[in-house]
Write a protein that holds these residues in place. Structure first.
Motif, PDB file in Angstrom:
ATOM      1  N   LEU A 233       0.813  -1.211   0.000  1.00  0.00           N
ATOM      2  CA  LEU A 233       0.000   0.000   0.000  1.00  0.00           C
ATOM      3  C   LEU A 233       0.851   1.269   0.000  1.00  0.00           C
ATOM      4  O   LEU A 233       0.356   2.343  -0.285  1.00  0.00           O
ATOM      5  N   THR A 234       2.109   1.133   0.371  1.00  0.00           N
ATOM      6  CA  THR A 234       2.934   2.336   0.417  1.00  0.00           C
ATOM      7  C   THR A 234       3.976   2.364  -0.696  1.00  0.00           C
ATOM      8  O   THR A 234       4.742   3.300  -0.802  1.00  0.00           O
ATOM      9  N   PHE A 235       3.958   1.329  -1.511  1.00  0.00           N
ATOM     10  CA  PHE A 235       5.017   1.217  -2.516  1.00  0.00           C
ATOM     11  C   PHE A 235       4.792   2.172  -3.692  1.00  0.00           C
ATOM     12  O   PHE A 235       3.702   2.273  -4.221  1.00  0.00           O
ATOM     13  N   HIS A 259       4.086  -2.745 -11.428  1.00  0.00           N
ATOM     14  CA  HIS A 259       3.147  -3.838 -11.174  1.00  0.00           C
ATOM     15  C   HIS A 259       3.864  -5.159 -10.940  1.00  0.00           C
ATOM     16  O   HIS A 259       3.430  -5.973 -10.130  1.00  0.00           O
ATOM     17  N   ASN A 260       4.968  -5.335 -11.630  1.00  0.00           N
ATOM     18  CA  ASN A 260       5.743  -6.550 -11.367  1.00  0.00           C
ATOM     19  C   ASN A 260       6.295  -6.568  -9.958  1.00  0.00           C
ATOM     20  O   ASN A 260       6.342  -7.609  -9.308  1.00  0.00           O
ATOM     21  N   ALA A 261       6.695  -5.406  -9.490  1.00  0.00           N
ATOM     22  CA  ALA A 261       7.221  -5.340  -8.116  1.00  0.00           C
ATOM     23  C   ALA A 261       6.127  -5.710  -7.124  1.00  0.00           C
ATOM     24  O   ALA A 261       6.379  -6.406  -6.142  1.00  0.00           O
ATOM     25  N   LEU A 262       4.914  -5.263  -7.393  1.00  0.00           N
ATOM     26  CA  LEU A 262       3.805  -5.625  -6.500  1.00  0.00           C
ATOM     27  C   LEU A 262       3.568  -7.128  -6.531  1.00  0.00           C
ATOM     28  O   LEU A 262       3.372  -7.770  -5.501  1.00  0.00           O
ATOM     29  N   ALA A 362      -2.458   0.823 -11.600  1.00  0.00           N
ATOM     30  CA  ALA A 362      -2.096   2.193 -11.229  1.00  0.00           C
ATOM     31  C   ALA A 362      -1.514   2.901 -12.439  1.00  0.00           C
ATOM     32  O   ALA A 362      -0.987   2.275 -13.343  1.00  0.00           O
ATOM     33  N   THR A 363      -1.649   4.217 -12.464  1.00  0.00           N
ATOM     34  CA  THR A 363      -1.099   4.960 -13.599  1.00  0.00           C
ATOM     35  C   THR A 363      -0.080   5.994 -13.134  1.00  0.00           C
ATOM     36  O   THR A 363       0.014   6.322 -11.975  1.00  0.00           O
ATOM     37  N   GLY A 380       2.343   5.058  -8.368  1.00  0.00           N
ATOM     38  CA  GLY A 380       2.022   4.508  -7.059  1.00  0.00           C
ATOM     39  C   GLY A 380       2.094   5.548  -5.993  1.00  0.00           C
ATOM     40  O   GLY A 380       2.510   6.681  -6.250  1.00  0.00           O
ATOM     41  N   PRO A 381       1.730   5.228  -4.764  1.00  0.00           N
ATOM     42  CA  PRO A 381       1.132   3.954  -4.387  1.00  0.00           C
ATOM     43  C   PRO A 381      -0.231   3.722  -5.064  1.00  0.00           C
ATOM     44  O   PRO A 381      -0.895   4.673  -5.426  1.00  0.00           O
ATOM     45  N   HIS A 382      -0.564   2.467  -5.187  1.00  0.00           N
ATOM     46  CA  HIS A 382      -1.811   2.092  -5.829  1.00  0.00           C
ATOM     47  C   HIS A 382      -2.985   2.686  -5.060  1.00  0.00           C
ATOM     48  O   HIS A 382      -3.104   2.509  -3.873  1.00  0.00           O
ATOM     49  N   ARG A 383      -3.852   3.396  -5.786  1.00  0.00           N
ATOM     50  CA  ARG A 383      -4.879   4.164  -5.098  1.00  0.00           C
ATOM     51  C   ARG A 383      -6.245   3.485  -5.039  1.00  0.00           C
ATOM     52  O   ARG A 383      -7.125   3.942  -4.308  1.00  0.00           O
TER      53      ARG A 383
END
Ligand code: GTP
Ligand code: MG
Lengths: 469, 534
Positions: A233-235, A259-262, A362-363, A380-383
């Motif tokens: 959530l904080t990435f 997205h790959n990191a997530l 995320a964009t 990010g972070p993904h909202r």
């Protein structure tokens, strides 16, 4: 003291699931299990040790291959009913160094050395009288013994088995190597207590330690999942553009990396859970489509359609408003109608699938940093408000699939239809959900800062969840 | 060595050693330990969980009986881990903090003394203006004290105080610049020291959550210490000047303040000690006498003539000034200093060791490691099999013998039907084997081999879901040994599961059977699948 160590030899005809039962009981997924006959060729010991003190010993053995012939030999050499155990010992002495009854000798050895007998049969197959040869030999050893009815496959012949087993064994239990829960394992250990008084103290201690261990794992699992969530959530990711570059040069790459990191973070957390529950050898399915939804890609449309919360629930938590849903739907249908989306949003649910799919990725944001004169791209972070819920849902589904996976199974467990379709978070208690939602908000506010307080709170909430599911 | 004893001596002198008091009580963490604990916990995050558990449980078992509280347990844990490279951060921070304390102490005393000497500057030509003294030592000090008190208020109350936000902002910017400044200072240090310092600073900024609250009070501790030193310095210098020089006090301000009004102000200031000492409360007469004006570059004291007749009246300000300094400067600071120390001690005593990381550590230390897996790895099973390549059965065969193996669920008539359907053969003998009584096997074997029916195949019907066990292999070998090497032996697989007689055996089962039997290396031994229809 050595003679007081409780030992249990898992005995039975070849290929009836002895190794599977041992593997499950000992949580050892390295035990070789195979559909061929005579997979296990020598006895193997599985000591249950608590802080390096051995409390009890589980022994996997080769299976009976020709019990009727062995029994025939023994009957021939029987002098009186009183010395039958001696006859069995003679048998082992006689054939111990030959090939003729190699398996029988090996499996009888630990019994003659004082092990209790866990006799395994396959309750999915009919009872045959020739099994009585094995049972008779086991009776001759005079060791404490109980029977376990395993089920390899569909059928159920336990009614046929019962009368025979009752004759030879003081305790008969069902124990399905592939489908036992933790509670089943503890119950089995409890029934071991009945076999021999001298073993009780050790067994009680083992049971208690197992239970402590199980709770510890719950705490750790909650911690792992909480850490993963805080992390996800904080990435965010940033990229400083050189003067001659435009955002479009990097947009695609940055988005993909983000997205790959997530995905990678999620995978790491899963590995930790698997390790925690001693599953190190899970095979992965190749085809994405056949996997349960929590095994599919984190950003796949189906994932977001099935997992997480629905718009109504999100609105209930104050996370979004009806108009947001409408706006999302507008966005998804390309803003074709200014009002249609909002109206739809009012009639929540109708457009939920669209709602989820929109913005599940995320964009990029452009940030001008005039001070250094550079332009920074950030993602990010993904909202997405549903993001933490989808993550949590996947983590929980994966968690229970691992927690409940017997170690005799080497393929990943697929959940029941019901669990797959709706996920778990949408069925959590409302109050708990509200508290989780609050934590998620807190965490999201904290981008970049220290989040240990939130981590601690979230861990505690998740422990509650983990205990409940 | 000398330096160290010297420093620690200084310590005990200045009574800075809250740390030592803490350890005596056993379960209170010292600041250094707190920082080290946090640091260790962070290191644990990246370590292999299995190894961590092993290491910590081994320590935990050693400590099991002795420790009562979490703090004590964690302390002992730190001790057991021993001095480690990344755990000396705490000691370094404390060392730096103590150096700061000494520096601030010295600077405070000097600043206080110079403030006092500046406000009491008297060269005989113009008198000491009491107003300056009061402004610095009563006015400003009270203001700073007020700031301090406000900063102690919880946020929800403090935010109603006008200007609080701005103040906060100011403090933040100041600390930001202080940080920057510290960075600059660090850059000036020799390279190795500088990088170490920066690392520590970074580590502290990142990882101060366990002692976040403590940190705030450490800062307060420094400021209060400074203020205390400041006031002490001022007081000492005041007394010195009063004793060793003849100060002439007077008062003056550009504002139009009447002697009456000024007298009222001094009376209010003197209110706290008015009851004890008349001497230290300036009388109206004294105030009037000691007012002075500046006229044409020359100072004129109102009662100049009176002064010479009554010097005590003008010198008589000093008890008032000294008591003002003590009451508004020294005493409050002593109080706040004590307060910060007490608060620090209680914070250190009650550090909430319940963060997720602490919980995990506690778990590792206290829950036994339970292991259930085998110690030795298992030897992999042999998977290579002989190739299965049997010779076909001769076409002219009409009849066969049948063995019903292992109490197969099939009676004679259905067996005959199955054989008829599958091969078109008639059954001559249909005999059992593989049952409870091993003798039957021998009998069947000799019956089927005794009349030398070499051309007639023997078909052993087995249940396909059973595995070929050694009893069967032994039986087949016996059949072979008693008949000629070329007599056809067949194993017919029947899936008797459920009403599955109509179903062929499962592929995998068939595979298993063929592999196992191929290992007998008997070219005239075949495996066939059978389907029995009603
Ligand atoms: N469906 C199902 N299959 C099982 C179960 N237990 C065992 N099996 C299968 O049965 C087969 C034999 O299992 P093993 O555990 O190797 O049996 P074993 O008694 O140790 O066999 P040997 O070592 O050859 O004597 C394997 O293919 C297992 O997958 C069960 O509870 N359910
Ligand atoms: Mg086995």
């Amino acid at each position: 003291m050595m003679h007081d160590l409780p030992k249990f030899a898992v005995i039975g005809r070849v290929n009836k699931g002895k190794s599977s039962i041992v593997s499950t009981l000992a949580e050892d997924d390295t035990v070789i299990i195979d559909r061929g006959a005579g997979t296990t060729r020598a006895c193997r010991e599985f000591p249950v040790r608590i802080d390096d003190t051995v409390l009890l010993l589980l022994i996997d053995t080769p299976g009976f291959q020709q019990a009727p012939r062995a029994l025939a030999w023994m009957k021939e050499h029987e002098v009186s009913a009183a010395n039958r155990r001696e006859v069995v010992a003679d048998f082992v002495r006689e054939f111990g160094h030959t090939d003729e009854f190699a398996d029988e000798c090996r499996l009888l050895q630990p019994i003659l050395e004082g092990a209790g007998i866990l006799y395994v049969v396959d309750g999915a197959k009919p009872f045959r009288r020739n099994y009585e040869a094995e049972m008779e030999i086991l009776r001759w050893t005079g060791q404490p013994r109980m029977a376990l009815i395993n089920h390899i496959g569909e059928g159920d012949f336990s009614k046929e088995w019962m009368p025979a087993l009752d004759q030879y064994f003081s305790i008969v239990r069902h124990f399905d190597a592939h489908r036992v829960s933790f509670a089943d394992r503890v119950r089995l250990l409890q029934s071991f207590r009945e076999l021999h008084d001298g073993w009780r103290a050790n067994l009680d201690q083992a049971i208690e330690s197992l239970q402590t261990e199980w709770q510890r794992r719950q705490r750790e699992a909650a911690h792992i999942i909480a850490r993963m969530l805080v992390d996800q959530l904080t990435f965010s990711k940033e990229l400083v553009l050189a003067r001659y570059e435009t955002p479009d040069d990097h947009k695609f790459k940055l988005e993909r990396e983000f997205h790959n990191a997530l995905r990678e973070r999620e995978r790491k957390a899963r590995q930790q859970i698997e390790k925690l529950y001693h599953h190190s050898k899970l095979e992965t399915d190749e085809q994405d489509l056949e996997k349960p939804v929590f095994e599919q890609d984190l950003f796949a449309e189906s994932t977001w359609n099935l997992l997480g919360l629905n718009p109504k629930q999100l609105i209930g938590l104050g996370a979004i408003t009806g108009a947001t849903v409408g706006g999302m739907i507008d966005l998804a249908v390309g803003g074709a109608s200014f009002l249609a989306g909002t109206v739809l949003g009012g009639a929540i649910g109708a457009g939920s699938a669209i709602f989820y799919s929109a913005q599940r990725l995320a964009t990029i944001e452009n940030i001008m940093k005039y001070v250094q004169g550079a332009q920074v791209l950030r993602i990010g972070p993904h909202r997405n408000k549903n993001f933490p819920w989808v993550l949590l849902d996947r983590a929980l589904l994966h968690y229970i699939s691992i927690r409940d996976l017997a170690h005799s199974r080497r393929e990943r467990l697929h959940l029941t239809e019901n669990q797959e379709k709706t996920g778990l978070v949408s069925r959590l208690d409302h109050e708990l959900r509200k508290q989780l939602a609050r934590q998620f908000e807190e965490i999201r506010k904290k981008t970049g800062d220290d989040t240990s307080k939130e981590l601690t709170r979230l861990s505690k909430l998740l422990l509650q969840v983990v205990k409940e599911i | 060595m000398r330096r160290e004893t010297c420093i620690s001596h200084l310590w005990s002198l200045t009574n800075f050693n809250f740390a030592r008091i803490a350890t005596q009580q056993g379960n209170r963490l010292r600041l250094a330990e707190l920082i080290n604990l946090e640091n260790e916990l962070i290191a644990c995050r990246d370590a292999d969980p299995q190894q961590l558990r092993k290491r910590d449980r081994a320590i935990g078992k050693k400590l099991e009986q002795a420790q009562t509280s979490r703090a004590a347990l964690f302390l002992a844990w730190l001790d057991e881990l021993g001095p480690r490279q990344h755990s000396s951060l705490g000691e370094r921070v404390v060392e730096a903090y103590r150096t700061m304390q000494i520096l601030l102490l010295i600077v405070g005393v000097l600043a206080g003394a110079s403030a006092a000497s500046a406000t009491l500057a008297f060269d005989g030509s113009s008198p000491v203006n009491v107003v300056h003294f009061l402004a610095v030592f009563v006015g400003m000090q009270t203001l700073f004290l007020l700031f301090f008190v406000i900063s102690l208020l919880p946020n929800r109350i403090a935010k109603w105080i006008p200007g609080h936000g701005e103040l906060l902002h100011l403090v933040r910017s100041l600390s930001y610049f202080a940080g920057k400044l510290a960075g600059r200072v660090a850059e000036q240090l020799p390279a190795d020291k500088s990088s170490r310092w920066q690392q520590d600073w970074h580590a502290l900024r990142l990882r101060h959550k366990l002692y976040q609250k403590v940190e705030r009070w450490l800062l307060y501790g420094l400021t209060q210490r400074f203020s205390l030193a400041f006031n002490t310095g001022a007081l000492v210098l005041c007394l010195y000047l009063i004793v060793f020089s003849d100060l002439a006090f007077a008062w003056n301000t550009t504002l139009q303040v009447s002697s009456q009004a000024f007298h009222e102000i001094t009376t209010v200031i003197a209110a706290p000690w008015a009851a004890f000492s008349d001497q230290a409360v300036p009388s109206l007469e004294l105030v009037e006498l000691s007012r002075y004006f500046r006229i044409e570059g020359q100072y004129q004291i109102a009662g100049e003539s009176a002064r010479s007749s009554n010097p005590a009246a003008v010198g008589g300000w000093w008890p008032f000034l000294v008591l003002s300094l003590v009451t508004y400067g020294l005493l409050p600071r002593m109080l706040t200093f004590l307060l910060t120390r007490m608060k620090l001690n209680s914070l250190l005593k009650n550090v909430p060791l319940d963060s997720a990381d602490c919980d995990a550590l506690y778990d590792r230390l206290t829950t036994p490691i339970i292991e259930t897996r085998a110690i030795e790895p298992e030897e992999p099973a042999v998977t290579a099999h002989q190739p299965y390549a049997p010779v076909a059965v001769q076409a002219e065969v009409q009849t066969c013998d049948v063995v019903l193996w292992g109490e197969i669920a099939l009676d004679r008539s259905r067996a005959e039907l199955a054989v008829q359907q599958r091969f078109g053969w008639r059954c001559q003998n249909v005999l059992p084997a593989g049952g409870l009584d091993a003798q039957v096997d021998d009998e069947t074997c000799s019956k089927l081999t005794k009349d030398g029916q070499e051309k007639q195949p023997i078909l052993v019907l087995v249940e396909s879901w059973e595995v070929p066990n050694k009893a069967l292999l032994h039986f087949l070998q016996q059949l072979r040994s008693k008949s000629t090497p070329k007599r056809a032996l067949l194993v017919g697989l029947i899936n008797t599961e459920g009403n599955g007689l109509q179903h062929p055996p499962e592929r995998e089962d068939w595979q298993t059977w063929r592999e196992t039997l191929a290992d007998l290396q008997d070219p005239y031994l075949r495996v066939e699948t059978m389907v029995v229809t009603a």
